[in-house]
Design a protein around this motif. Structure first.
Motif, PDB file in Angstrom:
ATOM      1  N   LEU A 168     -37.408  40.895   2.532  1.00  0.00           N
ATOM      2  CA  LEU A 168     -38.257  40.834   3.728  1.00  0.00           C
ATOM      3  C   LEU A 168     -37.614  39.960   4.799  1.00  0.00           C
ATOM      4  O   LEU A 168     -37.724  40.239   5.994  1.00  0.00           O
ATOM      5  CB  LEU A 168     -39.648  40.307   3.361  1.00  0.00           C
ATOM      6  N   GLY A 169     -36.947  38.889   4.364  1.00  0.00           N
ATOM      7  CA  GLY A 169     -36.268  38.026   5.323  1.00  0.00           C
ATOM      8  C   GLY A 169     -35.123  38.747   6.008  1.00  0.00           C
ATOM      9  O   GLY A 169     -34.933  38.635   7.225  1.00  0.00           O
ATOM     10  N   LEU A 170     -34.354  39.511   5.236  1.00  0.00           N
ATOM     11  CA  LEU A 170     -33.233  40.259   5.814  1.00  0.00           C
ATOM     12  C   LEU A 170     -33.745  41.366   6.730  1.00  0.00           C
ATOM     13  O   LEU A 170     -33.205  41.591   7.823  1.00  0.00           O
ATOM     14  CB  LEU A 170     -32.381  40.850   4.694  1.00  0.00           C
ATOM     15  N   ASN A 171     -34.793  42.046   6.295  1.00  0.00           N
ATOM     16  CA  ASN A 171     -35.376  43.110   7.102  1.00  0.00           C
ATOM     17  C   ASN A 171     -35.886  42.565   8.433  1.00  0.00           C
ATOM     18  O   ASN A 171     -35.583  43.095   9.508  1.00  0.00           O
ATOM     19  CB  ASN A 171     -36.513  43.775   6.335  1.00  0.00           C
ATOM     20  N   ALA A 172     -36.643  41.493   8.355  1.00  0.00           N
ATOM     21  CA  ALA A 172     -37.202  40.914   9.578  1.00  0.00           C
ATOM     22  C   ALA A 172     -36.128  40.263  10.436  1.00  0.00           C
ATOM     23  O   ALA A 172     -36.142  40.380  11.663  1.00  0.00           O
ATOM     24  CB  ALA A 172     -38.270  39.883   9.211  1.00  0.00           C
ATOM     25  N   GLY A 173     -35.187  39.571   9.793  1.00  0.00           N
ATOM     26  CA  GLY A 173     -34.116  38.922  10.549  1.00  0.00           C
ATOM     27  C   GLY A 173     -33.252  39.936  11.286  1.00  0.00           C
ATOM     28  O   GLY A 173     -32.883  39.729  12.445  1.00  0.00           O
ATOM     29  N   GLY A 174     -32.942  41.040  10.604  1.00  0.00           N
ATOM     30  CA  GLY A 174     -32.164  42.091  11.255  1.00  0.00           C
ATOM     31  C   GLY A 174     -32.910  42.698  12.426  1.00  0.00           C
ATOM     32  O   GLY A 174     -32.309  43.115  13.423  1.00  0.00           O
ATOM     33  N   GLY A 175     -34.247  42.765  12.315  1.00  0.00           N
ATOM     34  CA  GLY A 175     -35.042  43.238  13.426  1.00  0.00           C
ATOM     35  C   GLY A 175     -35.111  42.220  14.544  1.00  0.00           C
ATOM     36  O   GLY A 175     -34.896  42.536  15.720  1.00  0.00           O
ATOM     37  N   ASN A 176     -35.396  40.971  14.168  1.00  0.00           N
ATOM     38  CA  ASN A 176     -35.499  39.895  15.160  1.00  0.00           C
ATOM     39  C   ASN A 176     -34.249  39.762  16.004  1.00  0.00           C
ATOM     40  O   ASN A 176     -34.306  39.400  17.186  1.00  0.00           O
ATOM     41  CB  ASN A 176     -35.765  38.554  14.466  1.00  0.00           C
ATOM     42  N   ILE A 177     -33.099  40.060  15.391  1.00  0.00           N
ATOM     43  CA  ILE A 177     -31.838  39.873  16.107  1.00  0.00           C
ATOM     44  C   ILE A 177     -31.698  40.872  17.258  1.00  0.00           C
ATOM     45  O   ILE A 177     -30.810  40.729  18.114  1.00  0.00           O
ATOM     46  CB  ILE A 177     -30.651  39.958  15.123  1.00  0.00           C
TER      47      ILE A 177
END
Length: 460
Positions: A168-177
């Motif tokens: 979830l962190g990678l998914n959200a972080g990739g989106g946030n970027i």
């Protein structure tokens, strides 16, 4: 020992529906599940990434809008506030769209819908356009904020509990970027004396690519059914609203500051659009990159503990911002703001990891075990994520409105930062009282054999 399960046959290329999915089964996960889950994660990140870029494109479009556009600083803060508001509200239906249409199918639809605000902005972005028109077109961009909710709900179903913080962190972080990426592209365009339509023209083909790749490489999970009961149960659960409050402090800060940072630099420190653009991308970039770290730390040490101390750091950074704002120190102000971005990203990862952990803990307390406990946790955590994500994003609306009022009343953002500091203190208190204080009380009460068992959320 977990009994091996029969791995499902590869989904057909026509519908791409997976009939059986049990990521908690270690044999299934190693032989089949992990590869499929990571492939879906990759293309989910791509679509969500572009969604974030479209949602936050007005944070950079307003930098292009000089005096010839006839907008005041208050107009621009109101515009970005309304874009944030729509992005928050649409997260609720986007969450449940995954269960109705399927994760792959909805990713294709939601990615394609991003063409609407992008093409509309391309058409109206010129001096002489009325503020009402800009506001209407800006509201359309809010749909990009919904991609986060559907993406997180979808990926939550693919990964086992022990991997959710990382995934979830990678998914959200990739989106946030997507936020700093569009700001970096805008910086390059401004530096080359290009206009806002160049920026919009770049994203139109990217949206088409994301939709096509989602259709080619993603999957739907058959057992993620439309469950209105889950939505009702999640809405009735107090933890959904407590976590919503905490997510306002982390993600609300991240998205609110992403929209406001450049405008604050322009209005309070007299930076030009190019000077502001040189700085604005740094905070969202670092905050996005560190989000998976927040999730991984939460996997290891417990999300509640990481979240608690993260709020201490956010409060300290905000106190420095207040001092820098009062002293008109641009260097100190910029450094403290970037630190605050980093901490908001770290907290985003730790708070979202807490959600599946909380509901899994409640399942165990109900006497459920194994797959039954995991299914209960997936059901309620998936339903609650949309609500939590929506309320959390509303924090971005509050931040932009607070800045608008602070500049109208005091001519600077100092008043807004004082309010943010008080809110972070409240978030610290709630995290400790609800998720960590109970652990201490449980330890004290354990000496009394007649003591009523209490849930412990310290490790969620």
């Amino acid at each position: 020992m977990t009994a091996p399960s029969t791995a499902p046959a590869p989904p057909s290329r026509g519908g791409r529906w997976i009939q059986q999915w049990d990521p908690e089964d270690e044999t299934f996960w190693k032989e089949t599940g992990e590869k499929v889950a990571k492939r879906n994660l990759l293309f989910s990140v791509l679509s969500e990434h572009i969604g974030f870029s479209i949602w936050t494109m007005w944070s950079v479009l307003v930098l292009f809008m000089g005096p010839e556009y006839g907008l005041t600083p208050a107009d621009k803060f109101l515009l970005t506030s309304m874009v944030t508001l729509v992005g928050a509200v649409v997260r609720v239906p986007y969450t449940f769209a995954v269960a109705i249409f399927g994760g792959r199918n909805w990713t294709i639809i939601s990615a394609s819908l991003l063409l609407v605000p992008t093409v509309a902005a391309f058409a109206v972005m010129k001096p002489g356009t009325s503020f009402d028109t800009f506001l209407l077109v800006g509201l359309l961009a809010g749909i990009g904020g919904g991609n986060f909710a559907s993406s997180m709900t979808n990926i939550n179903a693919f990964f086992p509990l022990r991997k959710k913080g990382w995934a979830l962190g990678l998914n959200a972080g990739g989106g946030n970027i997507g936020v700093p990426v569009i700001q970096l592209i805008a910086l390059a365009i401004i530096g080359a004396s290009g206009g806002p339509r160049v920026l919009l023209g770049i994203y139109i083909p990217l949206i088409l690519v994301a939709a096509i790749l989602s259709a080619l490489f993603m999957d739907n999970i058959e057992n993620v059914k439309n469950d209105t009961g889950a939505a009702k149960d999640a809405a009735r659960d107090g933890h959904t609203w407590i976590m919503s409050f905490l997510y306002i402090g982390t993600f609300g800060s991240f998205i609110g500051y992403s929209f406001a940072f450049g405008q604050v630099l322009q209005n309070q420190f007299g930076r030009t659009p190019l000077e502001a653009a040189y700085v604005t991308f740094i905070g969202p970039l670092l905050g996005s990159l560190i989000r998976p770290v927040g999730g991984a730390l939460a996997d290891k040490y417990g999300g509640a503990k990481i979240t608690l101390w993260n709020y201490v750091g956010m409060g300290a950074a905000t106190a420095v911002l207040i001092a820098a704002s009062m002293q008109k120190s641009l260097g100190l102000f910029t450094v403290a703001f970037v630190v605050l971005f980093v901490l908001s990203g770290l907290g985003n990862g730790s708070t979202f990891k807490m959600i599946p952990g909380i509901f899994h803990t409640k399942a165990l307390a109900k006497g459920l075990e194994g797959e039954a406990a995991a299914a209960y946790g997936r059901r309620l955590s998936g339903a609650s994520m949309g609500l939590i994500g929506a309320v959390g994003a509303l924090g971005g609306v509050g931040i932009n409105l607070a800045f608008r009022q602070s500049f109208l009343s005091y001519g600077s953002g100092t008043g807004a930062f004082v309010a943010f500091l008080a809110f972070y203190a409240a978030c610290f208190g709630v995290t400790w009282a609800v998720y960590l204080r109970r652990t201490a009380a449980q330890g004290q009460a354990s000496t009394a054999p007649e003591a009523k068992p209490q849930l412990s959320y310290a490790e969620v």
